[in-house]
Motif scaffolding. Structure first.
Motif, PDB file in Angstrom:
ATOM      1  N   ARG A  19       0.836  -1.196   0.000  1.00 42.31           N
ATOM      2  CA  ARG A  19       0.000   0.000   0.000  1.00 42.31           C
ATOM      3  C   ARG A  19       0.870   1.246   0.000  1.00 42.31           C
ATOM      4  O   ARG A  19       1.789   1.380   0.791  1.00 42.31           O
ATOM      5  CB  ARG A  19      -0.885  -0.026   1.229  1.00 42.31           C
ATOM      6  CG  ARG A  19      -1.820   1.131   1.348  1.00 42.31           C
ATOM      7  CD  ARG A  19      -2.675   0.900   2.565  1.00 42.31           C
ATOM      8  NE  ARG A  19      -3.456   2.066   2.878  1.00 42.31           N
ATOM      9  CZ  ARG A  19      -3.916   2.317   4.088  1.00 42.31           C
ATOM     10  NH1 ARG A  19      -3.671   1.487   5.070  1.00 42.31           N
ATOM     11  NH2 ARG A  19      -4.626   3.380   4.313  1.00 42.31           N
ATOM     12  N   SER A  20       0.590   2.164  -0.897  1.00 39.63           N
ATOM     13  CA  SER A  20       1.415   3.351  -1.038  1.00 39.63           C
ATOM     14  C   SER A  20       0.757   4.571  -0.423  1.00 39.63           C
ATOM     15  O   SER A  20      -0.449   4.747  -0.485  1.00 39.63           O
ATOM     16  CB  SER A  20       1.659   3.646  -2.516  1.00 39.63           C
ATOM     17  OG  SER A  20       2.359   4.859  -2.644  1.00 39.63           O
ATOM     18  N   LYS A  21       1.598   5.427   0.137  1.00 35.98           N
ATOM     19  CA  LYS A  21       1.157   6.742   0.572  1.00 35.98           C
ATOM     20  C   LYS A  21       1.847   7.784  -0.301  1.00 35.98           C
ATOM     21  O   LYS A  21       2.001   8.929   0.079  1.00 35.98           O
ATOM     22  CB  LYS A  21       1.469   6.944   2.051  1.00 35.98           C
ATOM     23  CG  LYS A  21       0.714   5.983   2.947  1.00 35.98           C
ATOM     24  CD  LYS A  21       1.043   6.229   4.401  1.00 35.98           C
ATOM     25  CE  LYS A  21       0.442   5.202   5.314  1.00 35.98           C
ATOM     26  NZ  LYS A  21      -0.969   5.090   5.301  1.00 35.98           N
ATOM     27  N   SER A  22       2.279   7.342  -1.464  1.00 33.43           N
ATOM     28  CA  SER A  22       2.931   8.194  -2.447  1.00 33.43           C
ATOM     29  C   SER A  22       4.067   9.018  -1.837  1.00 33.43           C
ATOM     30  O   SER A  22       4.176  10.206  -2.062  1.00 33.43           O
ATOM     31  CB  SER A  22       1.917   9.095  -3.154  1.00 33.43           C
ATOM     32  OG  SER A  22       2.464   9.570  -4.364  1.00 33.43           O
ATOM     33  N   LEU A  23       4.889   8.362  -1.043  1.00 33.59           N
ATOM     34  CA  LEU A  23       6.082   8.964  -0.457  1.00 33.59           C
ATOM     35  C   LEU A  23       5.776  10.043   0.577  1.00 33.59           C
ATOM     36  O   LEU A  23       6.643  10.833   0.928  1.00 33.59           O
ATOM     37  CB  LEU A  23       7.007   9.510  -1.541  1.00 33.59           C
ATOM     38  CG  LEU A  23       7.355   8.521  -2.660  1.00 33.59           C
ATOM     39  CD1 LEU A  23       8.122   9.230  -3.762  1.00 33.59           C
ATOM     40  CD2 LEU A  23       8.136   7.350  -2.117  1.00 33.59           C
ATOM     41  N   ASP A  24       4.546  10.063   1.072  1.00 35.12           N
ATOM     42  CA  ASP A  24       4.180  11.078   2.057  1.00 35.12           C
ATOM     43  C   ASP A  24       4.891  10.810   3.379  1.00 35.12           C
ATOM     44  O   ASP A  24       4.836   9.715   3.919  1.00 35.12           O
ATOM     45  CB  ASP A  24       2.665  11.077   2.276  1.00 35.12           C
ATOM     46  CG  ASP A  24       2.176  12.287   3.051  1.00 35.12           C
ATOM     47  OD1 ASP A  24       3.001  13.025   3.616  1.00 35.12           O
ATOM     48  OD2 ASP A  24       0.951  12.499   3.079  1.00 35.12           O
ATOM     49  N   ASN A  35      -4.123   7.458   0.483  1.00 34.34           N
ATOM     50  CA  ASN A  35      -4.346   6.357   1.416  1.00 34.34           C
ATOM     51  C   ASN A  35      -5.306   5.292   0.910  1.00 34.34           C
ATOM     52  O   ASN A  35      -5.556   4.323   1.598  1.00 34.34           O
ATOM     53  CB  ASN A  35      -4.912   6.899   2.738  1.00 34.34           C
ATOM     54  CG  ASN A  35      -3.832   7.060   3.777  1.00 34.34           C
ATOM     55  OD1 ASN A  35      -2.825   6.386   3.749  1.00 34.34           O
ATOM     56  ND2 ASN A  35      -4.056   7.965   4.698  1.00 34.34           N
ATOM     57  N   ALA A  36      -5.872   5.459  -0.246  1.00 34.22           N
ATOM     58  CA  ALA A  36      -6.872   4.513  -0.740  1.00 34.22           C
ATOM     59  C   ALA A  36      -6.312   3.095  -0.785  1.00 34.22           C
ATOM     60  O   ALA A  36      -5.152   2.879  -1.123  1.00 34.22           O
ATOM     61  CB  ALA A  36      -7.331   4.935  -2.130  1.00 34.22           C
ATOM     62  N   ILE A  37      -7.141   2.128  -0.419  1.00 34.53           N
ATOM     63  CA  ILE A  37      -6.770   0.722  -0.520  1.00 34.53           C
ATOM     64  C   ILE A  37      -7.581   0.107  -1.648  1.00 34.53           C
ATOM     65  O   ILE A  37      -8.800   0.222  -1.683  1.00 34.53           O
ATOM     66  CB  ILE A  37      -7.088  -0.046   0.781  1.00 34.53           C
ATOM     67  CG1 ILE A  37      -6.379   0.582   1.956  1.00 34.53           C
ATOM     68  CG2 ILE A  37      -6.703  -1.505   0.634  1.00 34.53           C
ATOM     69  CD1 ILE A  37      -6.798  -0.013   3.282  1.00 34.53           C
ATOM     70  N   HIS A  38      -6.890  -0.513  -2.561  1.00 31.91           N
ATOM     71  CA  HIS A  38      -7.554  -1.226  -3.654  1.00 31.91           C
ATOM     72  C   HIS A  38      -7.177  -2.691  -3.511  1.00 31.91           C
ATOM     73  O   HIS A  38      -6.036  -3.076  -3.734  1.00 31.91           O
ATOM     74  CB  HIS A  38      -7.119  -0.671  -5.014  1.00 31.91           C
ATOM     75  CG  HIS A  38      -7.482   0.756  -5.185  1.00 31.91           C
ATOM     76  ND1 HIS A  38      -8.711   1.170  -5.622  1.00 31.91           N
ATOM     77  CD2 HIS A  38      -6.794   1.889  -4.915  1.00 31.91           C
ATOM     78  CE1 HIS A  38      -8.769   2.489  -5.643  1.00 31.91           C
ATOM     79  NE2 HIS A  38      -7.613   2.953  -5.218  1.00 31.91           N
ATOM     80  N   TRP A  39      -8.118  -3.506  -3.131  1.00 32.72           N
ATOM     81  CA  TRP A  39      -7.839  -4.895  -2.813  1.00 32.72           C
ATOM     82  C   TRP A  39      -7.502  -5.722  -4.047  1.00 32.72           C
ATOM     83  O   TRP A  39      -7.032  -6.843  -3.937  1.00 32.72           O
ATOM     84  CB  TRP A  39      -9.025  -5.504  -2.073  1.00 32.72           C
ATOM     85  CG  TRP A  39      -9.310  -4.772  -0.790  1.00 32.72           C
ATOM     86  CD1 TRP A  39     -10.341  -3.915  -0.552  1.00 32.72           C
ATOM     87  CD2 TRP A  39      -8.539  -4.799   0.406  1.00 32.72           C
ATOM     88  NE1 TRP A  39     -10.250  -3.410   0.729  1.00 32.72           N
ATOM     89  CE2 TRP A  39      -9.158  -3.945   1.339  1.00 32.72           C
ATOM     90  CE3 TRP A  39      -7.373  -5.473   0.794  1.00 32.72           C
ATOM     91  CZ2 TRP A  39      -8.661  -3.741   2.616  1.00 32.72           C
ATOM     92  CZ3 TRP A  39      -6.880  -5.278   2.069  1.00 32.72           C
ATOM     93  CH2 TRP A  39      -7.534  -4.419   2.964  1.00 32.72           C
ATOM     94  N   ASN A  40      -7.712  -5.184  -5.233  1.00 31.75           N
ATOM     95  CA  ASN A  40      -7.507  -5.975  -6.440  1.00 31.75           C
ATOM     96  C   ASN A  40      -6.188  -5.703  -7.156  1.00 31.75           C
ATOM     97  O   ASN A  40      -5.995  -6.145  -8.250  1.00 31.75           O
ATOM     98  CB  ASN A  40      -8.663  -5.769  -7.418  1.00 31.75           C
ATOM     99  CG  ASN A  40      -8.703  -4.356  -7.956  1.00 31.75           C
ATOM    100  OD1 ASN A  40      -7.848  -3.536  -7.642  1.00 31.75           O
ATOM    101  ND2 ASN A  40      -9.704  -4.077  -8.774  1.00 31.75           N
ATOM    102  N   ALA A  42      -5.010  -3.804  -9.185  1.00 26.14           N
ATOM    103  CA  ALA A  42      -5.013  -3.340 -10.573  1.00 26.14           C
ATOM    104  C   ALA A  42      -4.354  -1.976 -10.783  1.00 26.14           C
ATOM    105  O   ALA A  42      -3.761  -1.730 -11.819  1.00 26.14           O
ATOM    106  CB  ALA A  42      -6.444  -3.313 -11.106  1.00 26.14           C
ATOM    107  N   ASP A  43      -4.427  -1.083  -9.815  1.00 22.83           N
ATOM    108  CA  ASP A  43      -3.862   0.259 -10.030  1.00 22.83           C
ATOM    109  C   ASP A  43      -2.518   0.454  -9.338  1.00 22.83           C
ATOM    110  O   ASP A  43      -2.039   1.564  -9.185  1.00 22.83           O
ATOM    111  CB  ASP A  43      -4.847   1.341  -9.586  1.00 22.83           C
ATOM    112  CG  ASP A  43      -4.853   1.564  -8.079  1.00 22.83           C
ATOM    113  OD1 ASP A  43      -4.436   0.639  -7.347  1.00 22.83           O
ATOM    114  OD2 ASP A  43      -5.256   2.636  -7.637  1.00 22.83           O
ATOM    115  N   GLY A  44      -1.885  -0.635  -8.906  1.00 21.85           N
ATOM    116  CA  GLY A  44      -0.593  -0.515  -8.237  1.00 21.85           C
ATOM    117  C   GLY A  44      -0.695   0.015  -6.820  1.00 21.85           C
ATOM    118  O   GLY A  44       0.305   0.393  -6.230  1.00 21.85           O
ATOM    119  N   ASN A  45      -1.897   0.065  -6.278  1.00 22.47           N
ATOM    120  CA  ASN A  45      -2.135   0.517  -4.906  1.00 22.47           C
ATOM    121  C   ASN A  45      -1.557   1.889  -4.602  1.00 22.47           C
ATOM    122  O   ASN A  45      -1.073   2.150  -3.513  1.00 22.47           O
ATOM    123  CB  ASN A  45      -1.649  -0.510  -3.893  1.00 22.47           C
ATOM    124  CG  ASN A  45      -2.820  -1.246  -3.276  1.00 22.47           C
ATOM    125  OD1 ASN A  45      -3.960  -0.848  -3.417  1.00 22.47           O
ATOM    126  ND2 ASN A  45      -2.538  -2.340  -2.609  1.00 22.47           N
ATOM    127  N   GLY A  46      -1.569   2.750  -5.586  1.00 26.75           N
ATOM    128  CA  GLY A  46      -1.201   4.146  -5.344  1.00 26.75           C
ATOM    129  C   GLY A  46       0.213   4.520  -5.717  1.00 26.75           C
ATOM    130  O   GLY A  46       0.557   5.699  -5.691  1.00 26.75           O
TER     131      GLY A  46
END
Length: 195
Positions: A19-24, A35-40, A42-46
């Protein structure tokens, strides 16, 4: 480090999914966009979603900018990280040394034989009963020599030896010198041979 610590281990939703916080730098208040969580997966989790908010991060944007295009995360990396994390959790739940009941037992069983002047920056070597755990956060393979263990037989923990992470399977131990060799950015758990 949290998964292989004493006492309750903190794992938050998405920890195992890269899970990424985009280097925050402010992980407490990264905002829904980061902070979004994508369980699948597909989008690289941020990963690479954009520069983190300016309030806490503008001074570090020059370091972050190149990573937005050079770090690629997709389903193979996310599912691989999740599987390797489950291997660590299996070790934690099957090895009693990770849940010692009293402070006295922890003090008796836990040590960091290479701490102080012998410590390699970015590496933690932890001895816990019949286990040795090497946390290598560096971008290079590291050799951790523990002279007190020379002559004793250790092997990569069977869960990792048969597990999902191909990189950790290259970790090795040299009996004659008591040297643990661990790949870059890898956590390897070794158990005394015969255990």
């Amino acid at each position: 480090t949290a998964a292989l610590s004493q006492g309750p281990a903190l794992s938050q939703a998405g920890t195992d999914l890269l899970r990424s916080k985009s280097l925050d730098r402010n992980s407490f208040d990264s905002g829904d966009w980061f902070n979004a969580i994508h369980w699948n997966c597909a989008d690289g989790n941020g990963f690479g979603r954009g520069l983190p908010p300016a309030a806490d991060n503008a001074a570090k944007w020059d370091y972050a900018r190149p990573l937005l295009t050079s770090v690629k995360v997709g389903c193979p990396q996310i599912t691989g990280a999740s599987a390797a994390y489950r291997d660590l959790l299996k070790i934690r739940t099957t090895e009693k040394a990770f849940s010692l009941g009293t402070a006295a037992r922890v003090q008796e069983q836990l040590s960091f034989p290479l701490s102080g002047k012998d410590e390699t920056p970015g590496v933690i070597t932890m001895r816990l009963g019949d286990l040795v755990v090497v946390f290598n956060a560096t971008p290079q393979q590291q050799e951790q020599r523990v002279p007190a263990l020379a002559g004793q037989r250790y092997r990569l923990h069977p869960v990792q030896a048969a597990g999902a992470d191909e990189t950790v399977k290259t970790a090795a131990y040299t009996t004659g010198t008591g040297t643990f060799t661990v790949p870059a950015r890898t956590v390897a758990v070794f158990t005394r041979a015969g255990n």
